[in-house]
Write a protein that holds these residues in place. Structure first.
Motif, short mmCIF file in Angstrom:
data_model
loop_
_atom_site.label_atom_id
_atom_site.label_comp_id
_atom_site.label_asym_id
_atom_site.label_seq_id
_atom_site.Cartn_x
_atom_site.Cartn_y
_atom_site.Cartn_z
N ASP A 84 159.51 42.02 8.81
CA ASP A 84 158.38 42.37 9.71
C ASP A 84 158.70 43.79 10.49
O ASP A 84 159.89 44.17 10.58
CB ASP A 84 158.09 41.40 10.69
CG ASP A 84 156.55 41.60 11.42
OD1 ASP A 84 155.74 42.78 11.00
OD2 ASP A 84 156.39 40.89 12.30
N VAL A 85 157.80 44.48 11.00
CA VAL A 85 158.03 45.71 11.66
C VAL A 85 158.32 45.54 13.14
O VAL A 85 157.59 44.78 13.68
CB VAL A 85 156.80 46.71 11.52
CG1 VAL A 85 157.17 48.11 12.24
CG2 VAL A 85 156.64 47.14 9.93
N THR A 86 159.44 46.04 13.58
CA THR A 86 159.45 45.70 15.00
C THR A 86 159.23 46.89 16.11
O THR A 86 159.09 46.67 17.12
CB THR A 86 160.96 45.34 15.33
OG1 THR A 86 161.83 46.48 14.85
CG2 THR A 86 161.47 44.11 14.77
N SER A 87 159.40 48.00 15.49
CA SER A 87 158.85 49.10 16.14
C SER A 87 158.30 50.18 15.16
O SER A 87 158.66 50.32 13.92
CB SER A 87 159.81 49.84 17.07
OG SER A 87 160.88 50.42 16.20
N VAL A 88 157.18 50.95 15.55
CA VAL A 88 156.70 52.23 14.71
C VAL A 88 156.57 53.35 15.48
O VAL A 88 156.13 53.35 16.74
CB VAL A 88 155.17 51.68 14.29
CG1 VAL A 88 154.40 51.23 15.43
CG2 VAL A 88 154.54 52.92 13.11
N THR A 89 157.06 54.30 14.62
CA THR A 89 156.75 55.85 15.37
C THR A 89 155.97 56.87 14.61
O THR A 89 156.23 56.65 13.27
CB THR A 89 157.97 56.43 15.61
OG1 THR A 89 159.01 55.67 16.46
CG2 THR A 89 157.66 58.00 16.36
N ALA A 90 154.82 57.37 14.93
CA ALA A 90 153.76 57.94 13.85
C ALA A 90 153.67 59.34 14.45
O ALA A 90 153.71 59.96 15.88
CB ALA A 90 152.63 57.17 14.13
#
Length: 296
Positions: free
Chosen positions: A191-197
């Motif tokens: 699972d994704v724990t953090s996202v930067t866009a």
């Protein structure tokens, strides 16, 4: 085992080219009818596949055991919640919604009704790519990954807009091909724990993701890539080396496999890995990415 009677909501290109033929030709189900916002289109599609066109969507729900959706995500979510309340199992398109609230309401409806759900993430159902995902998830030891999906639907030099729609044009690659990227990366890396866009040229969005277990990945998502620069690459790097996603043969066979998954779930097979709750998780991640871009 009784054949599942599945209705179809939607009459656009995807419904006509993929959903209706697969449902009508599947030996384990019956195409129970069609509803669309344009009655003449619903009548034409129903006639092609020798089924009934419904003028009222709730009448379609009442006549069917399950419903497949081929409509924009924020039309899909409330209609699917109504279908679940009517006792229908759900074969959903990705993304299930473009708002977290809409996706959560849909999941809550499926859980209250106790119905099965499957979300059609194409790469998770196409035979070659689904087998690849399962194999890489079983291997483990991955250090990083990338999913680059450069589509040219709306390319400045004239992409293929045969399946164009207002929601795709408005929401761009983040919401159209972003779900595909996440559907492959998450089962392998966690699972994704953090996202930067960050925003790129045209509608291009770049994501940097951290996953449970410490792996990282990136995704490049676009519907405005130049035609000659379009393409799909998913690559993993880890202890055993590098793995590349194989090619696949289009959505037809994949959608038939998704139907199989819904039939199994409807007959007590348990939750599918690509159910509405997984669809909600994908919406949560993409919504966070979109909010970051809006704040930049």
């Amino acid at each position: 085992m009784n054949r599942l009677r599945i209705g179809l909501v939607g009459t656009g290109p995807w419904a006509s080219a993929t959903h209706a033929p697969a449902l009508a030709g599947h030996p384990g189900v019956e195409l129970g009818g069609v509803w669309g916002r344009r009655p003449e289109a619903a009548a034409a599609l129903a006639a092609t596949h020798a089924t009934t066109a419904y003028a009222d969507v709730d009448e379609l729900f009442a006549a069917c055991d399950a419903v497949a959706f081929a409509v924009p995500p924020d039309v899909q979510a409330p209609l699917a919640a109504r279908a679940a309340a009517a006792g229908c199992h759900l074969l959903l398109d990705k993304p299930v919604a473009t708002s977290v609230e809409g996706a959560r309401d849909l999941v809550a409806a499926t859980e209250r009704a106790g119905v099965a759900s499957v979300v059609f993430f194409t790469l998770r159902f196409a035979p070659a790519t689904s087998a690849w995902v399962a194999q890489q998830a079983s291997v483990g030891g991955w250090f990083t990954g990338r999913a680059d999906w450069y589509g040219s639907f709306y390319a400045p030099d004239g992409g293929d807009a045969a399946f164009s729609s207002p929601w795709r044009a408005g929401r761009g690659g983040l919401w159209d091909v972003g779900p595909h990227a996440l559907s492959v990366l998450i089962p392998v890396l966690g699972d994704v724990t953090s996202v930067t866009a960050a925003q790129g040229a045209g509608d291009t969005t770049h994501l940097i993701l951290r996953h449970t277990g410490g792996a990282s990945s990136t995704a490049a998502l676009s519907l405005t890539a130049p035609v000659k620069g379009a393409g799909l690459t998913v690559e993993l790097r880890g202890e055993i080396g590098t793995a590349l996603l194989p090619g696949w043969d289009g959505p037809g066979e994949a959608f038939r496999t998704a139907i199989d998954g819904l039939v199994e779930g409807a007959h007590g097979g348990g939750p599918h890995a690509c159910d509405a709750r997984f669809g909600l998780r994908v919406t949560e991640i993409l919504a966070e990415a979109e909010a970051q871009i809006a704040r930049a």
